[in-house]
Design an enzyme around this catalytic site. Sequence first.
Site, short mmCIF file in Angstrom:
data_model
loop_
_atom_site.label_atom_id
_atom_site.label_comp_id
_atom_site.label_asym_id
_atom_site.label_seq_id
_atom_site.Cartn_x
_atom_site.Cartn_y
_atom_site.Cartn_z
N GLU A 256 4.73 11.14 -5.01
CA GLU A 256 4.68 11.14 -3.69
C GLU A 256 5.76 9.78 -3.31
O GLU A 256 4.65 8.45 -3.81
CB GLU A 256 3.54 11.27 -3.44
CG GLU A 256 2.57 12.00 -3.47
CD GLU A 256 3.02 13.78 -2.34
OE1 GLU A 256 2.98 12.84 -1.29
OE2 GLU A 256 2.80 14.44 -2.75
N CYS A 295 2.36 5.62 3.72
CA CYS A 295 3.30 7.28 3.67
C CYS A 295 3.76 7.73 4.55
O CYS A 295 5.23 7.78 4.64
CB CYS A 295 3.06 7.28 2.46
SG CYS A 295 1.64 8.10 2.54
P1 NAP Z 1 5.46 0.61 -6.11
O1 NAP Z 1 6.00 -0.46 -6.07
O2 NAP Z 1 6.37 1.72 -6.69
O3 NAP Z 1 4.33 1.08 -7.41
C1 NAP Z 1 3.15 1.79 -7.52
C2 NAP Z 1 2.24 1.75 -8.73
O4 NAP Z 1 3.74 2.15 -9.63
C3 NAP Z 1 1.55 1.01 -8.95
O5 NAP Z 1 0.44 1.95 -9.42
C4 NAP Z 1 2.45 0.21 -9.89
O6 NAP Z 1 2.12 -0.44 -10.23
C5 NAP Z 1 2.71 1.79 -10.11
N1 NAP Z 1 3.87 0.49 -11.32
C6 NAP Z 1 5.49 -0.02 -11.02
N2 NAP Z 1 6.15 0.15 -12.26
C7 NAP Z 1 5.39 0.86 -13.30
C8 NAP Z 1 6.16 0.93 -14.31
N3 NAP Z 1 7.39 0.47 -15.04
N4 NAP Z 1 5.32 2.24 -14.84
C9 NAP Z 1 4.29 2.14 -14.49
N5 NAP Z 1 3.54 1.94 -13.43
C10 NAP Z 1 4.61 0.90 -12.62
O7 NAP Z 1 4.86 1.27 -5.01
P2 NAP Z 1 3.95 -0.17 -3.68
O8 NAP Z 1 4.76 -1.15 -3.53
O9 NAP Z 1 2.08 -0.08 -5.07
O10 NAP Z 1 3.76 1.53 -3.25
C11 NAP Z 1 4.23 1.54 -1.64
C12 NAP Z 1 5.58 2.51 -1.82
O11 NAP Z 1 5.14 3.33 -1.88
C13 NAP Z 1 6.07 2.76 -0.22
O12 NAP Z 1 7.11 2.93 -0.90
C14 NAP Z 1 5.16 3.77 0.42
O13 NAP Z 1 6.23 4.22 1.46
C15 NAP Z 1 5.23 4.88 -0.86
N6 NAP Z 1 3.43 4.68 -0.84
C16 NAP Z 1 4.06 7.02 -0.99
C17 NAP Z 1 3.08 7.91 -0.42
C18 NAP Z 1 3.54 9.05 -0.46
O14 NAP Z 1 2.28 9.18 -0.78
N7 NAP Z 1 4.03 9.46 -0.78
C19 NAP Z 1 1.85 6.86 -0.72
C20 NAP Z 1 1.85 5.81 -0.44
C21 NAP Z 1 2.53 4.20 -1.04
P3 NAP Z 1 1.69 -2.05 -9.68
O15 NAP Z 1 1.58 -2.24 -8.70
O16 NAP Z 1 0.74 -2.80 -11.24
O17 NAP Z 1 3.07 -2.55 -9.80
#
Ligand code: NAP
Length: 677
Positions: A256, A295
């Site tokens: 997602e 999101c």
């Molecule tokens: P993100 O930076 O992509 O991180 C998402 C998750 O992935 C976090 O738990 C992060 O952990 C983890 N992660 C990052 N690098 C990783 C790696 N190399 N290996 C394993 N896990 C890793 O996103 P975010 O900043 O938390 O959230 C914002 C984004 O999420 C926005 O773009 C939003 O649109 C999207 N979003 C989408 C939905 C949906 O349902 N479609 C819902 C909510 C949010 P860390 O935080 O520890 O780095």
Amino acid sequence: MSHLTSYIMGKWVQGEGEGRKIYHALTNETLYTVTTEGLPLADSLEYGRKVGGETLSALTFQQRGQMLKSLAKYLLEHKAHLYAISAQTGATKADSWVDIEGGIATLFSYSGLANRELPDDTIWPEDEMIPLSKQGQFIGRHILTSRRGVALHINAFNFPCWGMLEKLAPTWLAGMPAIIKPATASAQVTQAMVKLMVESGLVPEGAIQLVCGGVGNMFDYLDFEDVVTFTGSAATGQKLKSHPTIIAKSVPFTMEADSLNCAVLGNDVHPEQPEFALFIKEVVREMTAKAGQKCTAIRRVIVPKNQLENVKQALLKRLSSTTMGDPAVEGVRMGALINLEQRQDVQDKVDYLRQNGCEVLCGGQFNQLDIMGGDPKNGAFYPPTLLYCAEPFKHHAVHETEAFGPVATLMCYDNDDIQQAVQLAILGGGSLAGTLVTADPQVAQSVIRMSARAHGRMLILNEASALESTGHGSPLPLLVHGGPGRAGGGEELGGLRAVKHYMQRTAIQGSPSMLTSITKQWVRGADTVTDVVHPFRKHFEDLVIGDTLLTARRTVTEADITHFACLSGDHFYVHVDKIGAAQSLFGERIAHGYFVVSAAAGLFVDAGVGPVIANYGMENLRFIEPVKIGDTIQVRLTCKKKIKKRKNLLKIHQMAWLNGMCKSLIRTTLWWRYTVF
Ligand code: NAP
């Protein structure tokens, strides 16, 4: 400042070293350090599979549903503690409510689904049997069984509770243990909820583990029965989805990701219509709730050219009255972003949009803020920002760049060309949710039919639906959450669909008796059991699958039809008019279908005092062949399945019967459901 612990293999443990930091959204104070350095992350996978998987997969769906319900009640009782921690993320009380209580409601919802729809068994026969042979002794059926792996849930920062619970509910219902990896920025809120779950004693050992910090090399140790569910940015998601182990072992990966959701104003709507005000309200709410960190938030506002100025002025007026600041201060409607890093990210995206065809109509800078009760320098505040893109078909940045904050871009289409609005909607490249505001069913028909393919969910808002609408941005447990393309191509929630993502579907083929024995559901052609004791005189526990009663026979007479017509008032000509019926496709009078059903009850019921049987309806009732005067009917009643249920503390048992009505010509299959107290 303290260290945020993880819950691994039944213990709260702390990684080595400093790691990353979690900041207070309103003050930038460092609250925790987070690291998983030195923790047995690879072992946690095996522990989850063995300890949690063994216990959960042995529970029936009904028991798992009951566990969800008890847990939801426990979390509700302890929610005050969660609100206090959630405030550290800059959330208003309303934002926290969506996260905490919205998440708990999802547990309740899935518990209800299990109670209503799922068997008191560990396997789930998914659909009806499929005949594969002429004689009926070789049939097929699909069954779902629990995967004996672990579900690794990687969550985004914006909904630390809901984001966890909306995945946990279907995972646990499927009989799978989970390892939660919350986003670091808000991991303390998730941790607080997991602590409550563990303290409750309601979750089996190994069913939940929590990894606060990085996942290290966990992906290398994933196996084919595991599942990964990811929520976050497309960039991270795509990287993880292409991990060699995910590819080599075909590990299911649900994603997602960011989504450029749109709201379209129909070309039928004018400012004096209620739909115009609804549109403005919906856009402003989506921009400001959770400070736009949703999101599903509306990022692209698509309006007809002749309403551009009206929409612009109305939005600017509403946005200028949005009070931003410390949510603890009375009157504040919008809080802060999660941290200063995120604020900078939003600023960079807004700057990029400005350089790529968008102009700022309001906001767009965080350094000159008018806020209530917060610290504008150290708090991660960002103003509601409305941009305008004059050439949305030329500048694609507006359809591809997500500023994850209170930011949306206005754009327009030619008044008399609704197809342009559809094209703009689809330029988002696939999104989670879209809203169309219109009062005209024709506009709704063309926009939804043409653009549904690019959306996971679509809201059609008008004066009638607005009264009870749950809004553009709210994913609901019974509706699919997910979207094609940019949105990740995943599918969460959507009722029982979500549970199936954590189970293995297998087609089984064999004889009806073999399949009945495996599924514990009788299918046509399987052995039956005939007993001298009438099934209605047996208690739930005494009935066996396949228990069958073959009744006495009854020949239908002209008097039966005449009496039934008088009693019911149904004097339809094919029942009562000899000449009319002769000219009909039946060629003569036929019995009322409802008479045949009533006569069947008269044949199979045992009238004496015994266990209380309540018939609360029939499913798949069909009248597929006519019963004529002189035809003889007979009923075969077979116990097809037994469903144990809990309701209002009384144990209610439910049975489904397969009822074969036999006549020289007719074979009508009826599903009968009875409740035995
Ligand atoms: P993100 O930076 O992509 O991180 C998402 C998750 O992935 C976090 O738990 C992060 O952990 C983890 N992660 C990052 N690098 C990783 C790696 N190399 N290996 C394993 N896990 C890793 O996103 P975010 O900043 O938390 O959230 C914002 C984004 O999420 C926005 O773009 C939003 O649109 C999207 N979003 C989408 C939905 C949906 O349902 N479609 C819902 C909510 C949010 P860390 O935080 O520890 O780095």
